[in-house]
Write an enzyme that holds these catalytic residues in place. Structure first.
Site, PDB file in Angstrom:
ATOM      1  N   HIS A   1       0.853  -1.196   0.000  1.00 48.76           N
ATOM      2  CA  HIS A   1       0.000   0.000   0.000  1.00 48.76           C
ATOM      3  C   HIS A   1       0.886   1.242   0.000  1.00 48.76           C
ATOM      4  O   HIS A   1       2.087   1.147   0.242  1.00 48.76           O
ATOM      5  CB  HIS A   1      -0.884   0.009   1.250  1.00 48.76           C
TER       6      HIS A   1
ATOM      7  N   HIS B   1       5.326   6.410  -1.373  1.00 43.14           N
ATOM      8  CA  HIS B   1       6.086   5.247  -1.799  1.00 43.14           C
ATOM      9  C   HIS B   1       5.398   3.972  -1.343  1.00 43.14           C
ATOM     10  O   HIS B   1       4.530   3.988  -0.480  1.00 43.14           O
ATOM     11  CB  HIS B   1       7.507   5.296  -1.221  1.00 43.14           C
TER      12      HIS B   1
END
Length: 196
Positions: free
Chosen positions: A41, A118
Site C-alpha cells: 500500500h 512510496h
C-alpha cells in the site's frame, strides 16, 4: 491503536510490480526480506496511538477531507532506498494532487514527518551479508555488500513504470506488530472512504 491511512494500488498494478520484482528477488537471495504483496500500500499518514474510542470520529473527519479531493490516476514508478535498509517503489501520475492530499491532516495527532509517497517492498534481512569490520591500517573499508545489492536493485528498478490505476478511496488500516507473516505487522482495514 496503531493506524495509518493508505491508498491501495489496483490488483493489476500489484501483479505487474510483483512480476517486475522477480529478477531483483533472484539476485538478492536472502539478503532482503520481501513484503507480502497482499499488504502492499501507499501510506499517506500514520498515527501510533489512536484511542479506540476515537476511531469513528477519525473516519468521519477523514471522509470530509477525502470528499474535497478527486480520484487520482497513479502508477508505480521508479525506486529508491530509505535509511540504507528499505527498498521502495515510487509513484507517478497525478503527483501534485497526491501531494495536496498528503498535505492534509488525515489523522488527528498524526506524526507529520513524511517522506515522499512510496510503496515499501523489501527490507534488509538479518541474513544479509555484512562488510568486514576489521581492516589493516591505511586500507580502505571494503564496500558493504548489502548496500551494493540495494544500489543494484534501485538501478534495475529506476526505469520501472507500472500500469495506471485510479485511486478512488482511502483506507484506514490498523497495524498490529508481530502478528503478521514471519512476525511482521498484521494489517486490518477498519474503514474505507471515497475520494471526491
Amino acid at each position: 491503536m496503531r493506524v495509518f491511512v493508505a491508498l491501495r494500488p489496483s490488483p493489476t498494478a500489484l501483479e505487474h510490480l510483483d512480476s517486475a520484482l522477480e529478477g531483483v528477488r533472484g539476485r538478492a537471495g536472502r539478503a532482503l526480506h520481501w513484503g507480502d504483496p497482499a499488504q502492499w500500500h501507499l501510506t499517506l499518514a500514520f498515527r501510533a496511538d489512536l484511542p479506540g474510542g476515537a476511531l469513528q470520529d477519525t473516519v468521519d473527519q477523514l471522509a470530509a477531507v477525502a470528499a474535497e479531493h478527486r480520484p487520482l490516476p497513479l502508477q508505480l514508478s521508479g525506486a529508491g532506498v530509505f535509511s540504507g535498509r528499505t527498498l521502495w517503489i515510487g509513484v507517478g501520475g497525478a503527483t501534485e494532487a497526491l501531494s495536496a492530499l498528503m498535505g492534509e491532516t488525515l489523522l488527528e495527532g498524526e506524526d507529520r514527518e513524511r517522506r515522499r509517497a512510496h510503496l515499501s517492498v523489501a527490507r534488509v534481512s538479518a541474513r544479509a551479508p555484512r562488510a568486514p569490520r576489521r581492516r589493516r591500517r591505511g586500507e580502505a573499508r571494503p564496500p558493504d555488500p548489502t548496500q551494493l545489492l540495494l544500489a543494484d536493485a534501485v538501478h534495475a528498478l529506476s526505469v520501472y513504470r507500472g500500469p495506471l490505476w485510479e485511486a478512488s478511496e482511502l483506507e484506514v488500516v490498523e497495524s498490529v506488530l508481530g502478528q503478521g507473516r514471519s512476525g511482521g505487522p498484521l494489517h486490518e482495514v477498519l474503514a474505507v472512504v471515497p475520494l471526491g
